[in-house]
Each structure stands twice: as C-alpha cells, then as structure tokens.
Write an enzyme that holds these catalytic residues in place. Structure first.
Site, PDB file in Angstrom:
ATOM      1  N   HIS A   1     -23.397  11.892-164.436  1.00 35.83           N
ATOM      2  CA  HIS A   1     -24.682  12.504-164.084  1.00 35.83           C
ATOM      3  C   HIS A   1     -25.770  11.925-164.994  1.00 35.83           C
ATOM      4  O   HIS A   1     -25.546  11.805-166.209  1.00 35.83           O
ATOM      5  CB  HIS A   1     -24.584  14.020-164.261  1.00 35.83           C
ATOM      6  CG  HIS A   1     -25.804  14.745-163.808  1.00 35.83           C
ATOM      7  ND1 HIS A   1     -26.102  14.944-162.473  1.00 35.83           N
ATOM      8  CD2 HIS A   1     -26.817  15.300-164.509  1.00 35.83           C
ATOM      9  CE1 HIS A   1     -27.247  15.598-162.377  1.00 35.83           C
ATOM     10  NE2 HIS A   1     -27.707  15.824-163.583  1.00 35.83           N
TER      11      HIS A   1
ATOM     12  N   MET B   1     -22.349  12.739-153.111  1.00 37.79           N
ATOM     13  CA  MET B   1     -23.423  13.721-152.984  1.00 37.79           C
ATOM     14  C   MET B   1     -22.953  15.062-152.409  1.00 37.79           C
ATOM     15  O   MET B   1     -23.764  15.833-151.900  1.00 37.79           O
ATOM     16  CB  MET B   1     -24.562  13.150-152.129  1.00 37.79           C
ATOM     17  CG  MET B   1     -25.227  11.919-152.738  1.00 37.79           C
ATOM     18  SD  MET B   1     -25.814  12.208-154.428  1.00 37.79           S
ATOM     19  CE  MET B   1     -27.253  13.220-154.089  1.00 37.79           C
TER      20      MET B   1
END
Ligand code: GRF
Length: 201
Positions: free
Chosen positions: A118, A99
C-alpha cells in the site's frame, strides 16, 4: 518455474487488477535471486484488460482473467479465484494492485500467507488515494507498507515500511512515482523475508 536441482521451490500467486509494475518487480527479483528459490505459479486478475496480465503472458507465466463482471456476486467470483489458487498451490499469495477487498472466508483459506502493498505509511491513509491525502494533510513524509492481509482494508500486521520524503511543491504524480520506485524494492524484500519464516504449506 525453475530452480537449482534439489532446492524446494516456493510458489507465489499474484493477484492484480491493473498496471502490474509491482508484479514485474517481483518477477525480476526472482530472476535476480533477491527472492531465492521461488517461482510464480499463477497470476490472476479480476480485470481482463489489466496490463499486468499481458506482462505475465509475455513472460510465459500461467495467467488467468477472472472478470468480476461475469459473476453475479463476490462469493462466486472469489470461488473461481480460489479454485485457480488451489490448483496453483501457492505458499504465498501477493496482492499487487488488486482492487478488491477479500472476504473473511478467502482470507481464512490462507492464514498468514497473503501479503499486500500500500502506498502510505499505514495506519495512515488506508484505502484510496493515499498519496493525495498525504499531500493535502501537509505531511512531510510518506512511503509504502507491505503488510499481511486480514479482513479489513489495509489493516493487517506490517511486515516492512519504507519512508519517502515529501518535497516542497510535490505533485501527486511525482510523489506517487517516487513511492512506487520504493515499492518495487520493498515488496520483493518483504516477500523474501516472509518466505524465509514460513513453514512449508
Ligand atoms: C501500487 O501503488 C500499490 O501500492 C497499490 O496499487 C498500486 C499498484 O501498482 N496497492 P502496480 O499495478 O503494481 O503498478
């Protein structure tokens, strides 16, 4: 890391922050041989509580917590992560739910050797909550993308994309679950493809 005698072993490093299901899919694909002649040289998390770290330890893989909160700035945090990577000497660095945005200096250390996954069909919906945004836009198709990492957020060259239909009445949870199942197939396949093309580090 084990491999048949005489075959060069390609070394992967995994960076993650949470659940670690993509990491687990990659580890399983190595065992199955879907990613041939590879091993996981290091699993690094910026979150010491990440379930993915626990999975790595259960599988007796080198697992490192580099808690972002223990570092005053991004540079010093990245420098610790980079020193772990230097020791692990990876051919490929795989972001699997990591992250943090990597700095240009970090990316430059592994040119063409950092991958990310993603949960959208990039360039649509980079950044956070792409599944929710696809639903809100009324899209009928979503999916996942494996791409090389550059200095931007989810902007590097695409290696592979997989479409997932958005069904009438889909919730964010249902759509996310179906995309994740596709991620678990797509990421190992993309890694195998990229490793095939790579010259030795
Ligand atoms: C995945 O949806 C991945 O596409 C995104 O973060 C999520 C990580 O999930 N980058 P997991 O930790 O691999 O289960």
């Amino acid at each position: 890391m084990t491999a048949p005698a005489g075959t060069p072993l390609r070394r992967l490093a995994i960076l993650l922050s949470g659940r670690g299901s993509n990491f687990e899919a990659i580890a399983d694909a190595i065992v199955r041989g879907t990613i041939p002649r590879a091993g996981i040289a290091a699993v690094v998390s910026d979150n010491p509580e990440a379930p993915g770290l626990r999975i790595a330890r259960e599988r007796a893989m080198p697992a490192f917590a580099v808690d972002r909160k223990q570092f005053s700035d991004r540079e010093s945090h990245e420098s610790r992560v980079l020193s772990i990577l230097q020791d692990a000497s990876p051919d490929l660095v795989c972001l699997a739910g990591y992250m943090r945005l990597l700095s240009p200096a970090f990316v430059a250390r592994y040119p063409g050797r950092i991958l990310n996954i993603h949960p959208s069909l990039l360039p649509r919906y980079p950044g956070l909550n792409p599944q929710q945004r696809a639903l809100a836009a009324g899209d009928t198709v979503s999916g996942c993308t494996v791409h090389f990492v550059d200095e931007g957020a989810d902007t590097g060259p695409v290696v592979l994309q997989r479409e997932v239909a958005i069904l009438p009445g889909d919730s964010v949870e249902e759509l996310s679950r179906r995309i994740l199942a596709e991620e678990h197939r797509a990421y190992p396949e993309a890694i195998a493809t990229v490793l095939d093309r790579l010259k030795p580090a």
